[in-house]
Design a protein around this motif. Structure first.
Motif, short mmCIF file in Angstrom:
data_model
loop_
_atom_site.label_atom_id
_atom_site.label_comp_id
_atom_site.label_asym_id
_atom_site.label_seq_id
_atom_site.Cartn_x
_atom_site.Cartn_y
_atom_site.Cartn_z
N SER A 1 -21.27 60.33 -80.44
CA SER A 1 -19.82 60.11 -80.27
C SER A 1 -19.01 61.31 -80.73
CB SER A 1 -19.38 58.87 -81.04
OG SER A 1 -19.47 59.09 -82.43
N VAL A 2 -17.83 61.43 -80.13
CA VAL A 2 -16.89 62.46 -80.52
C VAL A 2 -15.50 61.82 -80.58
CG1 VAL A 2 -16.65 63.22 -78.11
CG2 VAL A 2 -15.90 64.72 -79.95
N GLU A 3 -14.73 62.28 -81.56
CA GLU A 3 -13.44 61.63 -81.81
C GLU A 3 -12.51 62.66 -82.42
OE1 GLU A 3 -14.22 58.61 -84.65
OE2 GLU A 3 -12.11 58.28 -85.11
N VAL A 4 -11.23 62.60 -82.09
CA VAL A 4 -10.29 63.51 -82.74
C VAL A 4 -10.02 62.99 -84.15
CG1 VAL A 4 -8.25 62.33 -81.79
CG2 VAL A 4 -8.08 64.70 -82.55
N THR A 5 -9.90 63.91 -85.10
CA THR A 5 -9.57 63.48 -86.46
C THR A 5 -8.09 63.11 -86.51
OG1 THR A 5 -8.95 65.70 -87.08
CG2 THR A 5 -11.25 65.09 -87.46
N ALA A 6 -7.72 62.29 -87.48
CA ALA A 6 -6.30 61.92 -87.62
C ALA A 6 -5.49 63.19 -87.86
CB ALA A 6 -6.14 60.95 -88.77
N ASP A 7 -6.07 64.12 -88.63
CA ASP A 7 -5.36 65.37 -88.92
C ASP A 7 -5.09 66.16 -87.62
OD1 ASP A 7 -4.29 67.18 -90.78
OD2 ASP A 7 -6.05 68.47 -90.45
N GLY A 8 -6.11 66.26 -86.79
CA GLY A 8 -5.97 66.98 -85.52
C GLY A 8 -4.92 66.34 -84.63
N ARG B 1 -8.49 84.15 -79.32
CA ARG B 1 -9.68 84.21 -78.48
C ARG B 1 -9.50 83.34 -77.24
NH1 ARG B 1 -14.50 81.18 -78.73
NH2 ARG B 1 -13.56 80.00 -80.42
N VAL B 2 -9.76 83.90 -76.08
CA VAL B 2 -9.79 83.09 -74.87
C VAL B 2 -11.25 82.72 -74.68
CG1 VAL B 2 -9.38 83.06 -72.40
CG2 VAL B 2 -7.84 84.30 -73.89
N ALA B 3 -11.52 81.45 -74.79
CA ALA B 3 -12.92 81.02 -74.78
C ALA B 3 -13.55 81.22 -73.42
CB ALA B 3 -13.00 79.56 -75.17
N ASP B 4 -14.84 81.39 -73.41
CA ASP B 4 -15.50 81.43 -72.12
C ASP B 4 -15.81 80.00 -71.69
OD1 ASP B 4 -18.67 82.48 -73.56
OD2 ASP B 4 -17.73 80.50 -73.40
N ALA B 5 -16.38 79.88 -70.50
CA ALA B 5 -16.58 78.53 -69.98
C ALA B 5 -17.88 77.93 -70.47
CB ALA B 5 -16.53 78.57 -68.46
N GLY B 6 -18.45 78.53 -71.49
CA GLY B 6 -19.73 78.02 -72.00
C GLY B 6 -19.58 76.63 -72.58
N ILE B 7 -20.67 75.98 -72.80
CA ILE B 7 -20.57 74.58 -73.18
C ILE B 7 -20.60 74.38 -74.70
CG2 ILE B 7 -23.06 74.06 -73.16
CD1 ILE B 7 -21.80 71.64 -71.30
N SER B 8 -21.08 75.37 -75.44
CA SER B 8 -21.34 75.13 -76.85
C SER B 8 -20.13 74.92 -77.75
CB SER B 8 -22.20 76.26 -77.39
OG SER B 8 -21.62 77.48 -77.02
N PRO B 9 -18.97 75.58 -77.53
CA PRO B 9 -17.97 75.53 -78.61
C PRO B 9 -17.06 74.30 -78.57
CG PRO B 9 -17.24 77.03 -76.91
CD PRO B 9 -18.51 76.40 -76.44
N TYR B 10 -17.50 73.21 -77.94
CA TYR B 10 -16.54 72.12 -77.77
C TYR B 10 -16.10 71.45 -79.04
CZ TYR B 10 -17.73 72.67 -72.98
OH TYR B 10 -17.92 73.19 -71.76
N PHE B 11 -16.99 71.27 -79.96
CA PHE B 11 -16.65 70.41 -81.09
C PHE B 11 -16.27 71.24 -82.30
CE2 PHE B 11 -17.54 67.34 -78.29
CZ PHE B 11 -18.85 67.23 -77.88
N GLY B 12 -14.97 71.28 -82.53
CA GLY B 12 -14.49 72.14 -83.61
C GLY B 12 -13.85 71.32 -84.70
N ALA B 13 -12.96 71.96 -85.44
CA ALA B 13 -12.43 71.34 -86.64
C ALA B 13 -11.65 70.06 -86.37
CB ALA B 13 -11.53 72.36 -87.34
N ASP B 14 -11.04 69.94 -85.21
CA ASP B 14 -10.24 68.75 -84.95
C ASP B 14 -11.06 67.59 -84.41
OD1 ASP B 14 -8.03 70.05 -85.77
OD2 ASP B 14 -7.34 70.60 -83.77
N LEU B 15 -12.29 67.84 -84.09
CA LEU B 15 -13.10 66.80 -83.48
C LEU B 15 -14.28 66.47 -84.39
CD1 LEU B 15 -13.18 68.13 -79.80
CD2 LEU B 15 -11.62 66.48 -80.80
#
Ligand SMILES: Cc1cc2nc3c(=O)[nH]c(=O)nc-3n(C[C@H](O)[C@H](O)[C@H](O)COP(=O)(O)OP(=O)(O)OC[C@H]3O[C@@H](n4cnc5c(N)ncnc54)[C@H](O)[C@@H]3O)c2cc1C
Length: 658
Positions: A575-582, A641-655
């Motif tokens: 599962s993935v979810e946005v944090t309340a802070d985000g 940074r303008v991200a590339d279309a790669g799949i890896s960086p999806y889940f960051g600090a807000d998620l």
């Protein structure tokens, strides 16, 4: 499209005729990309200012002729060499070519964005799996899509393309959403159809510049057939409730269809239910007593004719103004009951068919469609459209909110004066009390429009408040208006997102509670804290201003959802979810940007503002920032940074991922 000849079968005369219909700016960019001919790059250009944007255009007739001559030479030679598949030409040239079509320099930092907008790869907004992901890894992850309008179709296409199993629930009998439901006389898109199509639908030959409802609906049906979506769709089946099961990390869906209840467990949900799909009826005394035919504009009964009938149109928003001229042509008598006038913007192309010559160019000049699409987007650049929709805090005027806004108003007032010159008593009633662009602008044909309709003998404008509906019609200002048909063109429950579904998140969390403070919000318009694996397209803040068309933002939301699901599969997470802070950080950003927007004007009466004086439906953040974040949710602040279309960086600090 079948009657449009291929290049190989086209005579010189056909080529020349078609090229004479080409938009010179589109022709210039696409030819430069295909040929690298420096004459095209070196043309003298005329420059003009549109708000904060300086835009250039081909200046002289001689240059337009030169452009056309070069296009004809190119096309003849291509035909004579067998018109085989064309190569796009060097990638390094692309930004310059696109800039030549845009009419201004597209900055290097926005290169990926504008190339993406031109849809050279129509499936680019899908998932590009990293190597090593076996197809079996996807088959246990089931996604539910709720709705099969423009958003639901996009989600279904992208899920299918990614090989992720999915079910679509659709309460109607057909796909198309808005364009299935709204069949009132005169229903028509007010976004150019070529800009109101998915990237993967770029090749569809729209027969009109702004399609009437039937034609726009055909496009959506075509998508469903072309991409084989019907077999995944449960029609006439309405989702009533969705409940998150934290132990299983799954959603339980309760839907009702003609065959009874459907209880389905899925790993993720993409809600595509729209916010202009639940009609808003007014509360007027006596409504239930009316003995004729009464309907909301989105529920126009199939086959209902106004010929020779007396009709009351209640409401003067986009649907009311759109339907009036059409109804008035065949009805015996029509009344427009108007509380507040709205601003109209005339467009000569509004009712025009697509000339065959343009269809020929789209079919036979390689990548013409891509440059044409880019041009439509580029003309809506945020520096021009957004600036025009912002108020100047230092500007003082009773009617306008900035110097530019005043110019727009003066121009529109002049237009209304001209349109209604023969009936001056109507002019004041048709000049809106609100600043232009503080509510949804209404596109009209220059000659066949609401003003022209009001000049007819069989049309009357009633601006007295409605007192009640009677068994035979409407009473307003102490007078009875007898009618056979009552049309409520009164809009939608736009601020009741996800309503009337009952949605319960982690630990029974209620969306109503999350939104109790000041109405609906969503992180990037797509996610809510406490509601894992629930994504929205056309969620809160999806009406954007400039840069993209609404459909582009919806495709981005779908991309965000499907890529997030793919990220879970790739990372073997649940599962993935946005944090309340985000969620609240994004909310702050929205509020900061919204302070400047015209639609917050207190006089504005429209669905843009909710009861808390803010907008849940509009997105005031520059679309270029939204694009970066939605492509790479890890980067919620406006980083370099303008991200590339790669799949890896999806889940960051807000998620948060589990
Ligand atoms: C008259 C009108 C004209 C418009 N013109 C334009 C325009 O010119 N340009 C523009 O950009 N936008 C326009 N819009 C806005 C338009 O709504 C969006 O552009 C777009 O259609 C949204 O697509 P969607 O798929 O997100 O939602 P919708 O088109 O509203 O589709 C939602 C779908 O979800 C289904 N659904 C809803 N609830 C459930 C449920 N619980 N279970 C199962 N299915 C459900 C509905 O039946 C529907 O099929 C217009 C809107 C209206 C009403």
């Amino acid at each position: 499209m079948s009657n449009i000849p291929d290049l190989a079968a086209s005579t010189d005369a056909v080529i020349e005729d078609a090229v004479s219909h080409a938009d010179p700016m589109v022709l210039r960019g696409v030819l430069y990309q295909l040929t690298g001919d420096d004459d095209l790059a070196n043309m003298a250009m005329a420059r003009s200012k549109r708000e904060d944007l300086t835009i250039s255009d081909v200046e002289s007739v001689a240059d337009v002729d030169l452009l056309r001559a070069k296009a004809i030479t190119y096309l003849r030679s291509r035909r004579d060499q067998g018109a085989t598949d064309a190569d796009l030409g060097p990638q390094e040239r692309l930004l310059k070519s696109l800039s030549m079509t845009a009419g201004y320099e597209l900055p290097e930092v926005e290169r990926d964005l504008w190339i993406e907008q031109a849809a050279f790869d129509p499936m680019q907004r899908g998932v590009h799996w990293s190597s090593g992901i076996a197809p079996e890894a996807r088959k246990d992850f089931l996604v539910a899509v709720v709705g099969s309008g423009l958003s639901g179709l996009a989600a279904a296409v992208q899920l299918k393309h990614a090989g992720i199993p999915f079910i679509v629930f659709e309460k109607n009998a057909e796909v198309g959403g808005t364009w299935y439901e709204n069949r009132y006389p005169g229903a028509r898109v007010d976004t150019a159809s070529r800009g109101y199509s998915h990237q993967f639908g770029i090749n569809y030959p729209f027969p009109l510049a702004f399609c009437a409802r039937d034609e726009q609906l055909k496009y959506f049906k075509w998508i469903a057939d072309e991409f084989g979506l019907r077999e995944h769709t449960r029609f006439n089946t309405e989702v009533k409730a969705m409940t998150w099961d934290d132990a299983a990390q799954m959603w339980g869906i309760r839907a009702e269809g003609p065959d009874g209840a459907h209880d389905v467990r899925v790993n993720a949900v993409i809600s595509c239910v729209g916010f202009l799909s639940r009609p808003q009826l007014p509360t007027i005394a006596g409504m239930e007593s009316f003995e004729g035919t009464a309907c909301h504009s989105a529920q126009w009964p199939e086959g209902l004719s106004v010929d020779g009938k007396r009709v009351a149109v209640i409401g003067s928003g986009a649907s009311g103004y759109q339907t009036l001229p059409v109804i008035a042509k065949t009805a015996e008598q029509t009344y427009l009951f108007q509380r507040t006038a709205n601003w109209c913007f005339d467009d000569a192309e509004y009712l025009q068919p697509t000339p065959n010559q343009l269809l020929w160019l789209e079919k036979n000049i390689p990548f013409y469609l891509n440059f044409e699409r880019l041009r439509l987007n580029a003309l809506r650049h945020p520096d021009s459209v957004m600036s025009g929709c912002r108020a100047d805090p230092h500007y003082v005027d009773d009617h306008a909110r900035s110097a530019a806004n005043k110019l727009v108003r003066d121009n529109r007032v002049e237009y209304i004066n001209k349109q209604l010159a023969s009936r001056p008593e109507l002019i004041d009633k048709m000049i809106p009390p609100t600043p232009p662009l503080s509510s949804r602008p209404i596109r009209v044909d220059p000659n066949d429009n609401v003003y022209g309709a009001l000049l007819r003998d069989n049309v009357a404008l009633v601006s007295d408040p409605i007192e009640r509906i009677t068994p035979t019609g409407v009473r307003a200002g102490g007078k009875d208006y007898p009618v056979d048909i009552l049309l409520y063109a009164t809009g939608f429950k736009a601020n009741d997102f996800l309503w009337p579904m009952e949605v319960r998140g982690r630990d029974g969390a209620r969306i109503e509670d999350l939104w109790a403070k000041d109405g609906p919000r969503a992180y990037l318009g797509a996610m809510l804290p406490g509601f894992p694996n629930l994504f929205m397209s056309y969620g809160p803040h999806s009406n954007n201003f400039g840069g993209f068309h609404v459909i582009d933002l919806l495709e981005l939301a779908v991309q965000f959802a499907v890529r997030s699901v793919a990220g879970l599969i790739e990372q073997n997470k649940k599962s993935v979810e946005v944090t309340a802070d985000g969620y609240w950080k994004f909310a702050e950003e929205l509020d900061r940007e919204e302070r400047h927007m015209l639609y917050i004007d207190k006089r504005a009466q429209n669905y843009y503002q909710n009861e808390f004086g803010r907008s849940a439906v509009n997105g005031p953040i520059d679309i270029r920032r939204m694009w970066r974040w939605m492509r790479d949710p890890a980067q919620v602040r406006d980083g370099p940074r303008v991200a590339d279309a790669g799949i890896s960086p999806y889940f960051g600090a807000d998620l948060a991922v589990a």
